[in-house]
Design a protein around this motif. Structure first.
Motif, PDB file in Angstrom:
ATOM      1  N   TYR A   1       1.931   7.031 -11.329  1.00 25.19           N
ATOM      2  CA  TYR A   1       0.476   7.090 -10.418  1.00 25.19           C
ATOM      3  C   TYR A   1       0.398   6.133  -9.454  1.00 25.19           C
ATOM      4  CZ  TYR A   1      -0.718   9.811 -14.786  1.00 25.19           C
ATOM      5  OH  TYR A   1      -0.559  10.783 -15.627  1.00 25.19           O
ATOM      6  N   SER A   2       0.127   6.742  -8.174  1.00 26.72           N
ATOM      7  CA  SER A   2      -0.226   5.808  -7.039  1.00 26.72           C
ATOM      8  C   SER A   2      -1.340   4.871  -7.358  1.00 26.72           C
ATOM      9  CB  SER A   2      -0.707   6.680  -5.820  1.00 26.72           C
ATOM     10  OG  SER A   2       0.578   7.514  -5.504  1.00 26.72           O
TER      11      SER A   2
ATOM     12  N   PRO B   1       0.739  -1.217  -0.144  1.00 27.93           N
ATOM     13  CA  PRO B   1       0.047  -0.125  -0.027  1.00 27.93           C
ATOM     14  C   PRO B   1       0.958   1.418  -0.027  1.00 27.93           C
ATOM     15  CG  PRO B   1      -0.146  -0.821   2.293  1.00 27.93           C
ATOM     16  CD  PRO B   1       0.895  -1.915   1.204  1.00 27.93           C
ATOM     17  N   GLY B   2       0.652   2.149  -0.762  1.00 27.53           N
ATOM     18  CA  GLY B   2       1.504   3.163  -1.133  1.00 27.53           C
ATOM     19  C   GLY B   2       2.204   3.397  -2.418  1.00 27.53           C
ATOM     20  N   GLN B   3       2.452   2.412  -2.948  1.00 26.04           N
ATOM     21  CA  GLN B   3       3.254   2.237  -3.856  1.00 26.04           C
ATOM     22  C   GLN B   3       2.633   2.805  -5.199  1.00 26.04           C
ATOM     23  OE1 GLN B   3       4.904  -2.009  -3.990  1.00 26.04           O
ATOM     24  NE2 GLN B   3       6.930  -1.082  -3.453  1.00 26.04           N
ATOM     25  N   TYR B   4       3.472   2.806  -6.403  1.00 26.81           N
ATOM     26  CA  TYR B   4       2.957   3.499  -7.830  1.00 26.81           C
ATOM     27  C   TYR B   4       3.426   2.571  -8.684  1.00 26.81           C
ATOM     28  CZ  TYR B   4       7.551   5.428  -7.405  1.00 26.81           C
ATOM     29  OH  TYR B   4       9.120   5.515  -7.238  1.00 26.81           O
TER      30      TYR B   4
ATOM     31  N   VAL C   1     -12.853   8.067   0.102  1.00 26.36           N
ATOM     32  CA  VAL C   1     -12.189   8.448   1.467  1.00 26.36           C
ATOM     33  C   VAL C   1     -13.111   8.574   2.477  1.00 26.36           C
ATOM     34  CG1 VAL C   1     -10.775  10.217   2.644  1.00 26.36           C
ATOM     35  CG2 VAL C   1     -10.074   9.830   0.339  1.00 26.36           C
ATOM     36  N   THR C   2     -14.230   9.074   2.391  1.00 27.16           N
ATOM     37  CA  THR C   2     -14.978   9.229   3.404  1.00 27.16           C
ATOM     38  C   THR C   2     -15.584   7.766   3.825  1.00 27.16           C
ATOM     39  OG1 THR C   2     -15.830  11.426   2.467  1.00 27.16           O
ATOM     40  CG2 THR C   2     -17.529  10.211   4.065  1.00 27.16           C
ATOM     41  N   ASP C   3     -15.995   6.984   2.754  1.00 36.29           N
ATOM     42  CA  ASP C   3     -16.451   5.628   2.909  1.00 36.29           C
ATOM     43  C   ASP C   3     -15.445   4.884   3.846  1.00 36.29           C
ATOM     44  OD1 ASP C   3     -18.858   6.364   1.888  1.00 36.29           O
ATOM     45  OD2 ASP C   3     -18.242   5.310   0.011  1.00 36.29           O
ATOM     46  N   LEU C   4     -13.984   4.978   3.432  1.00 38.63           N
ATOM     47  CA  LEU C   4     -13.112   4.266   3.640  1.00 38.63           C
ATOM     48  C   LEU C   4     -12.839   4.208   5.263  1.00 38.63           C
ATOM     49  CD1 LEU C   4     -10.728   3.954   0.633  1.00 38.63           C
ATOM     50  CD2 LEU C   4     -11.725   2.017   1.635  1.00 38.63           C
TER      51      LEU C   4
ATOM     52  N   THR D   1      -4.004  10.236  -3.538  1.00 36.53           N
ATOM     53  CA  THR D   1      -4.066   9.104  -4.151  1.00 36.53           C
ATOM     54  C   THR D   1      -3.036   8.051  -3.395  1.00 36.53           C
ATOM     55  OG1 THR D   1      -2.510   9.519  -5.820  1.00 36.53           O
ATOM     56  CG2 THR D   1      -4.753   9.715  -6.337  1.00 36.53           C
ATOM     57  N   PRO D   2      -1.779   8.041  -2.909  1.00 39.85           N
ATOM     58  CA  PRO D   2      -1.413   7.232  -2.043  1.00 39.85           C
ATOM     59  C   PRO D   2      -2.075   6.726  -0.829  1.00 39.85           C
ATOM     60  CG  PRO D   2      -0.157   9.144  -1.885  1.00 39.85           C
ATOM     61  CD  PRO D   2      -1.215   9.349  -3.129  1.00 39.85           C
ATOM     62  N   MET D   3      -2.516   7.942  -0.141  1.00 43.36           N
ATOM     63  CA  MET D   3      -3.553   7.714   0.899  1.00 43.36           C
ATOM     64  C   MET D   3      -4.583   6.753   0.758  1.00 43.36           C
ATOM     65  SD  MET D   3      -1.316   9.412   2.482  1.00 43.36           S
ATOM     66  CE  MET D   3      -0.028  10.758   2.187  1.00 43.36           C
ATOM     67  N   VAL D   4      -5.188   6.942  -0.333  1.00 45.94           N
ATOM     68  CA  VAL D   4      -6.394   5.939  -0.571  1.00 45.94           C
ATOM     69  C   VAL D   4      -5.722   4.816  -0.827  1.00 45.94           C
ATOM     70  CG1 VAL D   4      -8.311   5.405  -2.379  1.00 45.94           C
ATOM     71  CG2 VAL D   4      -7.694   7.776  -1.853  1.00 45.94           C
ATOM     72  N   GLY D   5      -4.738   4.409  -1.351  1.00 44.22           N
ATOM     73  CA  GLY D   5      -4.226   2.866  -1.355  1.00 44.22           C
ATOM     74  C   GLY D   5      -4.025   2.596   0.056  1.00 44.22           C
TER      75      GLY D   5
END
Length: 410
Positions: free
Chosen positions: A223-224, A203-206, A331-334, A295-299
């Motif tokens: 892109y993440s 998680p966090g890679q691209y 993000v909100t759902d996660l 985007t990396p935070m979503v991952g």
């Protein structure tokens, strides 16, 4: 004075005393002319190898001079550490460069190409009277110490990925495209070769995504990954870069938005990147982003939700407005799916102002992950250090040459 072209990479990371004295004496001079040196270096290298600018280097960064500044800062920082080992080791810088190089398929042989043109530029700018044999030998040593470290790191990254050096490009088929209300487009891809599914990732890679543009150039952008690992599918979100303030329109982002949908194929690389969380850690997490830096935070959030993590997680995001916030609903759902998580947002157009961390109670023993533009990261990093957060707890990602990260926090 001609600098030897048959040098070999050195594996040790120490500079001999006689070289230290030379580098200490000449570093101010090289530093004063480093912009001229790197500009001439890139011009010379791209003249001799036009395919590098066409198919490997980011033409937008080159036109803005960002890549030149990053190279200059990297060399100066590494040389400064060699002559003063008491300074913080630039291992984070080297790791960041190594992962980016692996994502671009850089191989050891290319360091000789860089060496040839970089040292020719040093001689051209400083003059043969200044670049004596001793000076040339000392700076040659600095270059190969840094290059050797990166070559070794990249070799390990390729080995860990199970590929020969440089063999990182794969054809991917788009199975779904989702357009976000913020203007970002998410592309979900799988391997075009069913016998060779995509490997897992952290998680966090691209990944790097390569597109063939109308003028024949193959341009690459990172892109993440925003999906959870373990599915053999990769998802990445792209926000179209609009021309503004003298900066050109994003070539790759525009092409992807205009041309790619379900059923199309794109070229991608295997996943790399060192802005990853420790899956075994239990310390709190603070995820801080601005704009498409989310985007990396979503991952990371996807991974935390998939593993039912109970780590305390604070998610902080800054944007122009709620409507501009990429993947805001995701993000909100996660965040809502996690047991102990909160989301705080700052929207300038809605009167929230800039992100101000003094408004929050920041956990001292948390791990902090940052992603966003230069100014944002500088400001947040400074706020964290001022709040007493240890520097080794602060990790950051920036998908542009990260020369500013080499400067002390203000």
């Amino acid at each position: 004075m001609t600098i030897a072209q048959d040098s070999v990479p050195y594996a040790i990371a120490e500079l001999e005393p006689e070289h230290i004295d030379v580098i200490r004496a000449t570093l101010p001079l090289v530093g004063a002319h480093i912009d001229q040196i790197t500009a001439l270096f890139y011009r010379s290298m791209f003249t001799a190898h036009p395919e590098l600018l066409r198919d490997r280097f980011n033409r937008g960064n080159q036109s803005r001079g960002a890549q030149q500044r990053a190279l200059a800062a990297s060399i100066a920082t590494y040389a400064t550490h060699l002559i003063d080992p008491a300074l913080p080791h630039p291992r984070e810088l080297l790791s960041r460069i190594g992962h980016k190089h692996a994502s671009l398929g850089v191989t050891a042989a290319e360091y000789h190409v860089v060496h040839e043109h970089l040292f020719a530029a040093i001689v051209d700018v400083l003059g043969v009277e200044t670049v004596t044999a001793d000076v040339a030998t000392a700076w040659d040593r600095v270059y190969w110490l840094m290059a050797g470290t990166l070559i070794d790191l990249e070799a390990k990254l390729y080995a860990d990925a199970g590929v020969v050096p440089g063999d990182v490009f794969r054809e991917a088929r788009v199975v779904r495209r989702v357009d976000d209300s913020s203007g970002a487009a998410t592309f979900i891809v799988e391997s075009a070769d069913a016998a060779q599914p995509f490997p897992d990732f952290l998680p966090g890679q691209y990944i790097s995504v390569g597109v063939r543009l109308p003028d024949g150039a193959r341009q690459l952008r990172q892109y993440s990954l925003i999906n959870r690992p373990g599915t053999h599918r990769l998802a990445f979100a792209v926000r179209r870069v609009i021309a503004a303030d003298g900066s050109p329109e994003g070539e790759v982002s525009s092409w992807l938005h205009e041309n790619i949908g379900a059923g199309d194929t794109v070229q991608i690389t295997l996943p790399f990147g060192d802005l990853t969380i420790d899956p075994d850690a239990t310390t709190p997490l603070v995820l801080i982003s601005a704009g498409i830096g989310v985007t990396p935070m979503v991952g990371i959030l996807e991974y935390l939700a998939a593993t039912a993590s109970d780590r305390r997680t604070l998610v902080l995001h800054a944007d122009r407005s709620a409507a501009a916030h990429p993947l805001r609903d995701t993000v909100t759902d996660l965040v809502g799916a996690l047991r102990d998580s909160n989301l705080e947002s700052w929207y300038q157009a809605e009167g929230h102002g800039l992100m101000d961390l003094s408004e929050l109670e920041l956990p001292q023993h948390a791990d902090y992950y940052l992603c966003g533009g230069n100014g944002f990261l500088q400001a947040v990093r400074s706020q964290l250090l001022a709040a007493g957060i240890p520097g080794d707890r602060v990790h950051f990602e920036l998908f542009a040459p990260n020369d500013w990260l080499l400067e002390p926090a203000g």
